[in-house]
Structures are given as structure tokens and as C-alpha cells.
Design an enzyme around this catalytic site. Structure first.
Site, PDB file in Angstrom:
ATOM      1  N   LYS A  76      56.954  83.524  24.314  1.00 23.73           N
ATOM      2  CA  LYS A  76      55.581  83.527  23.816  1.00 23.73           C
ATOM      3  C   LYS A  76      55.537  83.283  22.297  1.00 23.73           C
ATOM      4  O   LYS A  76      56.000  82.267  21.840  1.00 23.73           O
ATOM      5  CB  LYS A  76      54.897  84.828  24.228  1.00 23.73           C
ATOM      6  CG  LYS A  76      55.149  85.214  25.703  1.00 23.73           C
ATOM      7  CD  LYS A  76      54.499  84.282  26.703  1.00 23.73           C
ATOM      8  CE  LYS A  76      54.886  84.544  28.151  1.00 23.73           C
ATOM      9  NZ  LYS A  76      54.768  85.913  28.613  1.00 23.73           N
TER      10      LYS A  76
ATOM     11  N   ASP B 178      56.563  96.958  24.904  1.00 25.94           N
ATOM     12  CA  ASP B 178      56.486  95.502  25.050  1.00 25.94           C
ATOM     13  C   ASP B 178      55.626  94.995  23.895  1.00 25.94           C
ATOM     14  O   ASP B 178      54.409  95.191  23.871  1.00 25.94           O
ATOM     15  CB  ASP B 178      55.862  95.152  26.408  1.00 25.94           C
ATOM     16  CG  ASP B 178      55.798  93.648  26.672  1.00 25.94           C
ATOM     17  OD1 ASP B 178      55.822  92.874  25.692  1.00 25.94           O
ATOM     18  OD2 ASP B 178      55.700  93.254  27.850  1.00 25.94           O
TER      19      ASP B 178
ATOM     20  N   TYR C 160      51.521  93.310  31.734  1.00 23.45           N
ATOM     21  CA  TYR C 160      52.019  92.105  32.384  1.00 23.45           C
ATOM     22  C   TYR C 160      52.378  92.475  33.822  1.00 23.45           C
ATOM     23  O   TYR C 160      53.066  93.486  34.033  1.00 23.45           O
ATOM     24  CB  TYR C 160      53.243  91.584  31.612  1.00 23.45           C
ATOM     25  CG  TYR C 160      53.791  90.333  32.227  1.00 23.45           C
ATOM     26  CD1 TYR C 160      53.087  89.133  32.133  1.00 23.45           C
ATOM     27  CD2 TYR C 160      54.986  90.334  32.927  1.00 23.45           C
ATOM     28  CE1 TYR C 160      53.570  87.978  32.729  1.00 23.45           C
ATOM     29  CE2 TYR C 160      55.474  89.186  33.522  1.00 23.45           C
ATOM     30  CZ  TYR C 160      54.764  88.014  33.412  1.00 23.45           C
ATOM     31  OH  TYR C 160      55.234  86.879  34.006  1.00 23.45           O
TER      32      TYR C 160
ATOM     33  N   ARG D 129      79.486  84.089  28.115  1.00 25.37           N
ATOM     34  CA  ARG D 129      78.589  85.137  28.602  1.00 25.37           C
ATOM     35  C   ARG D 129      78.643  86.382  27.722  1.00 25.37           C
ATOM     36  O   ARG D 129      77.642  87.071  27.552  1.00 25.37           O
ATOM     37  CB  ARG D 129      78.909  85.479  30.070  1.00 25.37           C
ATOM     38  CG  ARG D 129      78.135  86.685  30.600  1.00 25.37           C
ATOM     39  CD  ARG D 129      78.054  86.720  32.129  1.00 25.37           C
ATOM     40  NE  ARG D 129      79.317  86.443  32.762  1.00 25.37           N
ATOM     41  CZ  ARG D 129      80.351  87.305  32.842  1.00 25.37           C
ATOM     42  NH1 ARG D 129      80.259  88.512  32.314  1.00 25.37           N
ATOM     43  NH2 ARG D 129      81.476  86.957  33.434  1.00 25.37           N
TER      44      ARG D 129
HETATM   45  C1  PLP Z   1      55.189  86.682  29.660  1.00 26.88           C
HETATM   46  C2  PLP Z   1      55.285  88.127  29.477  1.00 26.88           C
HETATM   47  C3  PLP Z   1      56.347  88.868  30.025  1.00 26.88           C
HETATM   48  C4  PLP Z   1      57.415  88.233  30.882  1.00 26.88           C
HETATM   49  O1  PLP Z   1      58.172  87.303  30.166  1.00 26.88           O
HETATM   50  P1  PLP Z   1      58.834  85.981  30.800  1.00 26.88           P
HETATM   51  O2  PLP Z   1      59.473  85.325  29.627  1.00 26.88           O
HETATM   52  O3  PLP Z   1      57.742  85.182  31.454  1.00 26.88           O
HETATM   53  O4  PLP Z   1      59.832  86.441  31.817  1.00 26.88           O
HETATM   54  C5  PLP Z   1      56.386  90.229  29.768  1.00 26.88           C
HETATM   55  N1  PLP Z   1      55.432  90.843  29.022  1.00 26.88           N
HETATM   56  C6  PLP Z   1      54.402  90.170  28.495  1.00 26.88           C
HETATM   57  C7  PLP Z   1      53.374  90.910  27.682  1.00 26.88           C
HETATM   58  C8  PLP Z   1      54.290  88.798  28.696  1.00 26.88           C
HETATM   59  O5  PLP Z   1      53.243  88.133  28.177  1.00 26.88           O
END
Ligand code: PLP
Length: 384
Positions: free
Chosen positions: A203, A178, A106, A54
Site C-alpha cells: 500500500k 496494523d 482488513y 531464504r
Molecule cells: C491490504 C491490507 C492488508 C493485507 O495486505 P496484502 O499485502 O494484501 O496481503 C492488511 N491490512 C490492511 C489494513 C490492508 O489494507
């Protein structure tokens, strides 16, 4: 030893970073280290730096080093999902602190504040972060964090990162960006003044729709990054060694994938913009997009692989088009090599602010002619 040098370009770094090889076997790629505990020396020292799964793991360390370098940051912390990374960022704050968060983002970024941190005493204001006057008006003496998503989900709203960084810093707050939609191949928020970057590595970063992950990447090693490390270690939402290995494997082709996706997205956006069954197209690469000039000034090499389209009509018409596609896959998520199409309104429900006639498209690396042909035949069902 990694073949990557600090002066190498991002494409070279993406291929080589975090690959320390294996002196015993000469293996050309990293092995997966599944061990949860690591032997100490007789004097109880741990010269490898690894103690417990961890706290750190060789695959996670390799991924974190690579993410930090690609974003031009000092240090990165990997998490089990993008949401776990966002959650960690909020956990760095304390009760009474105020967060300025984007009205368009998101949904989970806002959901954590509304459903979890509201109870724990964080206060927050949702604003259109593309409107600098609205951002300026939202600060309180307690504002500690400004969160920006650009381009944002689902209408690709563009926020001026440098301008919001200046506003945040003038008020003694941090700016987090983000950067999931753009990836470090097309946008590097830390170079524009952001204090840290968040990624859903699920992503574009991993890119193959086969692993869930997240990360926070910090411009500096300081009290703020130390707090994130504490949340990672004590909170324990760490990715598995295999997940880290898969995400790093995906990063090897990040530059190629994202550029092709952006090239395809621009061509598809141009095709859609001229189509009679289309009401509007949201893609920052189109001169008609309201954030185009700021996107052009802070993104480079393209405008990403995400776009949204509003068809003529309402939810019924949008769902008709989605039902008709053959090559695109009807699914949520984004950033993978295969093209996806999604009716966000159906996912987000009746309280959603997403237009009911909107379809969000994650453009893959298929041949653009095949993608256009598929969308053309699907739009044909809306015989106008
Ligand atoms: C998918 C996404 C998230 C969240 O991520 P997860 O891996 O699904 O927890 C946050 N911000 C954006 C822009 C996203 O596309």
C-alpha cells in the site's frame, strides 16, 4: 556506506537508509542481488552474513533496516505480502492462546483467525477496539495478543493505541498495530507503547501499485522478535530481491506522497461533507468524525489518504456513482499515487457489515481540483 545518521529526520532517513552503495562501481543506488547462495570462506565462515536467499538477502536486509528505523523499531522482518506478515504474527502463538482482534479491520486479518487458526486451536474475540470497556471485558487468562488497526477499514475507526497498549500489558499480552493506513509518516505505534507493527507494504509504503509485500517491525529484540525470525526463515514466505528493491525505491518518496495524499483527502472529505447527495463521510481529519480527537493526539502531519463516503440511497446509488467516475479508477487496494474508488460491499458479499451505500476512496497525488471535479460530476448522476 549509507549517508543516513541516527539523528536524521524521517524524510532524510526515507531517502538514504538501506543504501550502502557499491564500492566497486560507485553506483548511487543499490543493485539487485539475485543470488540464492553466497560463497563461504575456506574456514567455512560467512563474514558477509549472507548464506542462503531464504535466510537473508542484501535487498531484503536493506528494506528491513529501513522499515525498522522509520517505525522507530529495533528490528523488522519482511514478508511476501501483508497477509503473510499477519500470518507470521499468529504463527508466533500456540494452541490455546487467545487473541483480541478488531471487529472492523482488513477482512483477511479476521479471516485468518476464522478460517485457519480456529482449526489450529487459537481462540479469539472480535471487539470494537475503539471501545476501551469492550477491550477490557474481552481479556481471558489466555490472552497473548491484542491486534488493533487504526484508522481501520472501511469507516476509519480510531483506536487509542496508548490506552490499549496499557490494557494489553496489564494482562501480560502483546499489542500489535496494523499501521498500513497511516504509515510511519503520520503514526508511529511503537512510540505509543505497541510491541510490534504490521504493514501491508503493498500500500502506502511502496506506493506505486506494482509490488505485493508485508512486514512486522518490533520495538525490541527479544524472544518475541526471535520467534518472528524463525517463522520468516522456516515458514519461508519471503519477498523476492526485486520486490524488496521496489518497496525500498517506493519508500524514498514516502513522506512526500503520504503528506500530499492526506492534504488531498482532507480537502475531498470537506467537499463531500457539504454535498447534498452525501449521507456521511468517514475521515479522521474531520472534526465530525467520532475518533477525531484521539486521531489528532496520536497522528501527526495529517490523517492519512483514506476516506469512505456513504451516498444518499443504497447499493444501487453507490454503484451509479462508482460507474460514473472518469479520473478515479474502480479497483480494490489503496495507497498508490493514483486515486481509487471501491464499493466494498460488492467485494465482501452479503455477510458484509459494510454499509451498501459506502464507497471507499484511496486518495492519490493528482491535483485536488481535478479529483473534486470528477467526484462532483459523478455525484451529479444522483440528481436529488
Ligand atoms: C491490504 C491490507 C492488508 C493485507 O495486505 P496484502 O499485502 O494484501 O496481503 C492488511 N491490512 C490492511 C489494513 C490492508 O489494507
Amino acid at each position: 556506506m549509507s549517508k543516513s545518521q541516527p539523528n536524521h529526520r524521517i524524510e532524510t532517513q526515507a531517502v538514504h537508509l538501506g543504501n550502502h552503495g557499491d564500492a566497486t562501481t560507485g553506483a548511487v543506488i543499490p543493485s539487485i542481488v539475485m543470488a540464492t547462495t553466497f560463497e563461504r570462506q575456506p574456514d567455512y565462515s560467512a563474514p558477509s552474513g549472507f548464506i542462503y536467499g531464504r535466510s537473508q538477502n542484501p535487498n531484503r536486509k536493506a528494506l528491513e533496516e529501513t522499515l525498522a528505523a522509520l517505525e522507530g523499531g529495533a528490528i523488522a522482518y519482511a514478508f511476501a505480502s501483508g497477509q503473510a506478515a499477519t500470518n507470521a504474527a499468529y504463527q508466533m502463538l500456540k494452541a490455546g492462546d487467545h487473541v483480541i482482534a478488531p471487529a472492523e479491520s482488513y477482512f483477511g486479518t479476521r479471516g485468518l483467525l476464522q478460517e485457519i487458526y480456529d482449526h489450529l486451536g487459537l481462540t479469539y474475540t472480535f471487539v470494537d477496539t475503539s471501545n476501551l470497556d469492550a477491550v477490557r471485558a474481552a481479556f481471558t487468562p489466555q490472552t497473548k495478543l491484542v491486534w488493533v488497526e487504526t484508522p481501520s477499514n472501511p469507516t476509519m475507526t480510531i483506536t487509542d493505541i496508548r490506552a490499549v497498549a496499557d490494557l494489553a500489558h496489564a494482562h501480560g499480552a502483546l499489542l500489535a498495530v496494523d499501521n498500513t493506513f497511516a504509515s510511519p509518516i503520520m503514526q508511529r505505534p511503537l512510540s505509543l507503547g505497541a510491541d510490534f507493527v504490521m504493514h501491508s507494504t503493498t500500500k502506502f509504503i511502496s506506493g506505486h501499485t506494482d509490488v505485493t509485500g508485508g512486514a512486522l517491525i518490533f520495538a525490541r529484540i527479544d524472544d518475541v522478535s526471535a520467534r518472528a525470525q524463525l517463522v520468516q526463515y522456516l515458514g519461508g514466505a519471503v519477498p523476492s530481491p526485486f520486490d524488496c528493491w521496489l518497496i525500498l525505491r517506493g519508500i524514498r518518496t514516502l513522506a512526500l506522497r503520504v503528506r500530499q495524499q492526506a492534504t488531498n483527502a482532507l480537502a475531498l472529505a470537506q467537499f463531500l461533507a457539504d454535498h447534498p447527495a452525501v449521507e456521511s463521510v468517514f475521515y479522521p481529519g474531520l472534526a465530525s468524525h467520532r475518533g477525531h480527537s484521539i486521531a489528532a493526539s496520536q497522528m501527526y502531519g495529517g490523517f492519512g489518504g483514506m476516506l469512505s463516503v456513504c451516498v444518499q440511497g443504497g447499493a444501487v446509488e453507490a454503484l451509479k456513482v462508482a460507474a460514473q467516475v472518469q479520473l478515479f479508477t474502480r479497483a480494490t487496494s489503496l495507497g498508490g499515487i493514483e486515486s481509487l474508488i471501491e464499493h466494498r460491499f460488492s467485494i465482501e458479499g452479503p455477510t458484509s457489515s459494510t454499509p451498501p451505500n459506502l464507497l471507499r476512496i484511496s486518495v492519490g497525488i493528482e491535483h485536488i481540483d481535478d479529483l473534486i471535479q470528477d467526484i462532483r460530476q459523478a455525484l451529479h448522476t444522483l440528481a436529488l
